[in-house]
Design a protein around this motif. Structure first.
Motif, PDB file in Angstrom:
ATOM      1  N   LYS A  15       1.127  -1.102   0.195  1.00  0.00           N
ATOM      2  CA  LYS A  15       0.187  -0.326  -0.053  1.00  0.00           C
ATOM      3  C   LYS A  15       1.181   1.388  -0.258  1.00  0.00           C
ATOM      4  CE  LYS A  15      -4.018   1.943   2.692  1.00  0.00           C
ATOM      5  NZ  LYS A  15      -4.999   1.775   3.103  1.00  0.00           N
ATOM      6  N   TYR A  62       2.012   8.966  -6.321  1.00  0.00           N
ATOM      7  CA  TYR A  62       2.204  10.418  -6.200  1.00  0.00           C
ATOM      8  C   TYR A  62       2.586  11.067  -6.778  1.00  0.00           C
ATOM      9  CZ  TYR A  62       3.229  14.591  -3.004  1.00  0.00           C
ATOM     10  OH  TYR A  62       3.557  15.633  -2.702  1.00  0.00           O
ATOM     11  N   THR A  76       0.479   4.149  -3.036  1.00  0.00           N
ATOM     12  CA  THR A  76       0.441   5.355  -3.073  1.00  0.00           C
ATOM     13  C   THR A  76       1.697   6.314  -3.153  1.00  0.00           C
ATOM     14  OG1 THR A  76      -0.367   4.439  -0.945  1.00  0.00           O
ATOM     15  CG2 THR A  76      -0.323   7.455  -0.982  1.00  0.00           C
TER      16      THR A  76
END
Length: 723
Positions: A442, A450, A446
């Motif tokens: 995760k 980004y 993420t």
């Protein structure tokens, strides 16, 4: 000059040299040495280790070998020198001339681009053939280093007795200095290699005294190699920490089983013998009377005897026979068995003896390699209960999840050249690791999202005058982000058994069947047993109770003495024997073995079928003799599935399979539409695969009304209830 001539020279100079070293050296000097090596210097180093200080013998032999190999060494020197420099008539533009990849030895020969359009004097086929031979020779050298290294290590061990090895690894003096010293092990950075293979690199080995560690990892990752390095103190374990590694079955002789266990504690045996000697010397001095000239000697002997008594008391030597008998009983040896000579036991029972000996010694660090592979469910239940109160440190390699759940207080996960530590048993490890892997994935996803968002903004506005400052700010943010590595992907395995066609019942029945080898011991009496396509049966019981005999009656390998065996004429039975390795030809590759058993398919079809059991790529073309135990099991399952059986009879199928392979087997059996009969000691495997539990014992086979855990609890309570 042949390698056998060289071998004879070495034997003449060193008559006691081990044959494996002689053969290795002669082969290396004559056939396997590369041009870049100083072969005589390498040979001299090896021979010096055998000489035991006899430098003159080594020098004389080296002169002789130099004379015998002069012609070959001269040829190698010339090759080492390479081509001679020549003055060219005119300058050449090398940028326009493609150079042969032969220089790299790792790629094919590119001759077409050299002097294109001109006739070449080079025989391309000969050069390609020679290059292929050289490449094969390099590969052979690499494999031979690994193989010969293993043989030399085994030979070195075999030439030392158990007592010699024990005292070498655990000197008696070290025990005297062990008091008040920590028995924790913390080695912050260790490297473990085997030949050219790197097993661990900069790994941290941390074992707290009194904890029980389960060492897990995929087949081939080097778990057993790590145990051997620890056992031989090839990693710097403090000298005052005693170590014992249970790896091989004991060598059978006329020593009784119980005496074999008692003699395993070499310190105890040594001190008891010393006590006897000291008492005898003191008795002689007592006969000499009170002469003053004996006082000092008497005082010295008495002092030493007191020290010996103290050390025997510390190790609870007096209770030795009772403890040894209790250990043997727990592992399935009755009173009569304990008095039998060790040579009368089979390999599996000798492994149990080796385990009993280790438990009797009670080392500070006990190393076990797949202990559940050699014992039945009854002995395994006892062993789990016994190890839960083990006073020292335990490091055990096992793929049995139920065993690790019962025994382990910590899990060590070996992978990617490192060791990761988890508190708790296997179930807790699996839960913690799964959660950690999810969080890492995760976090990585993420950050990647980004990063992509920042990069998109930068790409869009970087050259826009109004947004350039913002774009530069985003670039700085992007540069400061930590560089996360993608989490390791857990490899999942899949096995696949072909669907079987339905046939009418009854398929296989035993009706009032009796079987025995001798009338004095009837193994099975009045047995009724019915097997169908929907059968999912696990058979448990002590070794020797008749489990394998029952399987052989079902396969038709044995014929019943009385009763009736009914078999459907169309029935095909696949039998996975406990010692399945014996049925595989080690000199063949898996592809060749399948072709010999089931001819008529293409190589690609055989390779594709092996892929159903995770024998893929070059593994299918390796010799079976070079495969690991888990890989051999996979080949055996591939052979079984080509029989297209209606019923699978599996005798200890979980031995040697790693956790991933075991999971794949359970899923495959769950999805298969045929009947399954298993003999196994693996609680999780039985619980997942079987719907019925049958107990073999006391001359019969009967259905058990309960699960595996209930059966194991019953076994342990019965053992503890024995007088």
């Amino acid at each position: 000059m042949s390698s056998e001539d060289i071998a004879e020279e070495i034997r003449t100079s060193f008559p006691g040299a081990e044959e494996v070293i002689v053969q290795y050296l002669s082969g290396y000097l004559v056939d396997d040495a590369g041009e870049e090596e100083d072969v005589l210097q390498v040979a001299q180093q090896i021979l010096s280790s055998l000489a035991g200080g006899r430098v003159d013998v080594v020098q004389k032999l080296m002169h002789r070998l130099g004379d015998l190999l002069e012609e070959q060494l001269t040829a190698r020197m010339k090759k080492r020198g390479g081509p001679k420099l020549m003055k060219l008539d005119k300058a050449m533009d090398l940028s326009k001339t493609a150079m042969s990849n032969t220089i790299a030895l790792a790629e094919g020969v590119d001759l077409e681009s050299i002097n294109k359009g001109k006739a070449s004097r080079v025989d391309v086929k000969k050069l390609e053939k020679q290059e292929a031979k050289l490449r094969a020779k390099i590969d052979k050298r690499a494999r031979r280093d690994l193989y010969e290294g293993s043989k030399l290590l085994d030979a070195h061990r075999k030439q030392q007795t158990y007592e010699e090895m024990f005292m070498k690894i655990n000197p008696l003096e070290a025990s005297a200095s062990a008091k008040n010293k920590s028995k924790d092990i913390h080695l912050p950075s260790i490297d473990v290699n085997f030949a050219s293979n790197r097993i661990l690199s900069g790994a941290s080995l941390t074992l707290a005294y009194g904890r029980r560690y389960g060492l897990i990892g995929r087949n081939g990752v080097g778990k057993s190699t790590l145990l051997r390095h620890i056992a031989m103190r090839e990693v710097p374990i403090p000298a005052h920490i005693t170590i014992l590694f249970v790896e091989q079955e004991i060598i059978g002789d006329d020593t009784t089983a119980i005496d074999s266990v008692l003699k395993a504690d070499v310190w105890r045996d040594h001190l008891l013998k010393e006590e006897t000697t000291l008492n005898a010397k003191l008795a002689i001095l007592e006969k000499e009377g009170d002469e003053k000239r004996f006082e000092d000697e008497r005082e010295e002997l008495s002092s030493r005897l007191a020290d010996v008594h103290a050390r025997l008391s510390d190790m609870d030597a007096e209770s030795g026979p009772a403890r040894a008998a209790a250990l043997l009983a727990g592992l399935g040896f009755d009173d009569a068995d304990q008095k039998k000579p060790t040579r009368s036991f089979s390999g599996g029972w000798r492994m149990r003896l080796a385990l009993a000996r280790a438990l009797f010694v009670k080392p500070a660090l006990l190393l076990l390699d797949e202990p559940s592979n050699h014992i039945d469910l009854n002995a395994l239940a006892w062993l789990e209960d016994y190890l839960q109160t083990w006073p020292g440190t335990l490091l055990v390699v096992s793929h049995d999840r139920a065993f690790l759940d019962a025994v382990a207080t910590d899990i060590v996960h070996q992978h990617s050249g490192r060791l990761d530590y988890y508190k708790g048993n296997f179930t807790q490890f699996y839960s913690t690791k799964s959660e950690r892997d999810r969080n890492l994935r995760k976090e990585y996803d993420t950050q990647m999202e980004y990063r992509a968002h920042l990069q998109a903004f930068i790409d869009r506005w970087r050259y826009n005058a109004n947004r350039a400052a913002q774009a530069q700010s985003k670039i700085k943010i992007l540069e400061k982000l930590p560089d996360l590595q993608p989490p390791e992907q857990e490899e999942t395995e899949k096995f696949k058994f072909p669907e079987t066609e339905k046939i009418s019942p009854p398929l296989l029945q035993l009706s009032d069947v009796t079987f025995y080898y001798t009338l004095e011991k009837i193994l099975l009496k009045s047995v009724y047993f019915d097997v169908g396509l929907d059968s999912r049966i696990a058979i448990v019981g002590a070794n020797g109770a008749g489990k394998s005999t029952l399987i052989k009656l079902l396969t038709g390998e044995l014929t019943s003495i009385a009763g009736q065996v009914n078999r459907n004429g169309r029935l095909r039975v696949g039998y996975f024997a406990q010692h399945h390795v014996d049925s595989l030809d080690p000199s063949m590759s898996p592809v060749q073995f399948l072709a010999s058993k089931f001819p008529g398919k293409t190589e690609q079809e055989y390779r594709s079928h092996l892929g159903n059991f995770q024998i893929s790529g070059m593994t299918g073309l390796q010799l079976i003799g070079t495969l690991s135990g888990g890989q051999k099991s996979r080949v055996a399952f591939a052979v079984l599935s080509l029989q297209h059986p209606h019923i699978l009879l599996l005798d200890e199928p979980t031995n040697h399979l790693d956790i991933e392979g075991l999971d794949a087997l359970m899923v495959a059996l769950g999805a298969w539409n045929g009947g399954v009969i298993v003999i196994s000691h693996d609680e999780r495997f039985i619980t997942t695969v079987a719907k019925e539990l049958w107990v073999c014992g006391d001359g019969t086979v009967r259905k058990f009304m309960g699960d595996v855990q209930s059966y194991k609890k019953l076994i342990v309570s019965n053992i503890k209830a024995r007088p």
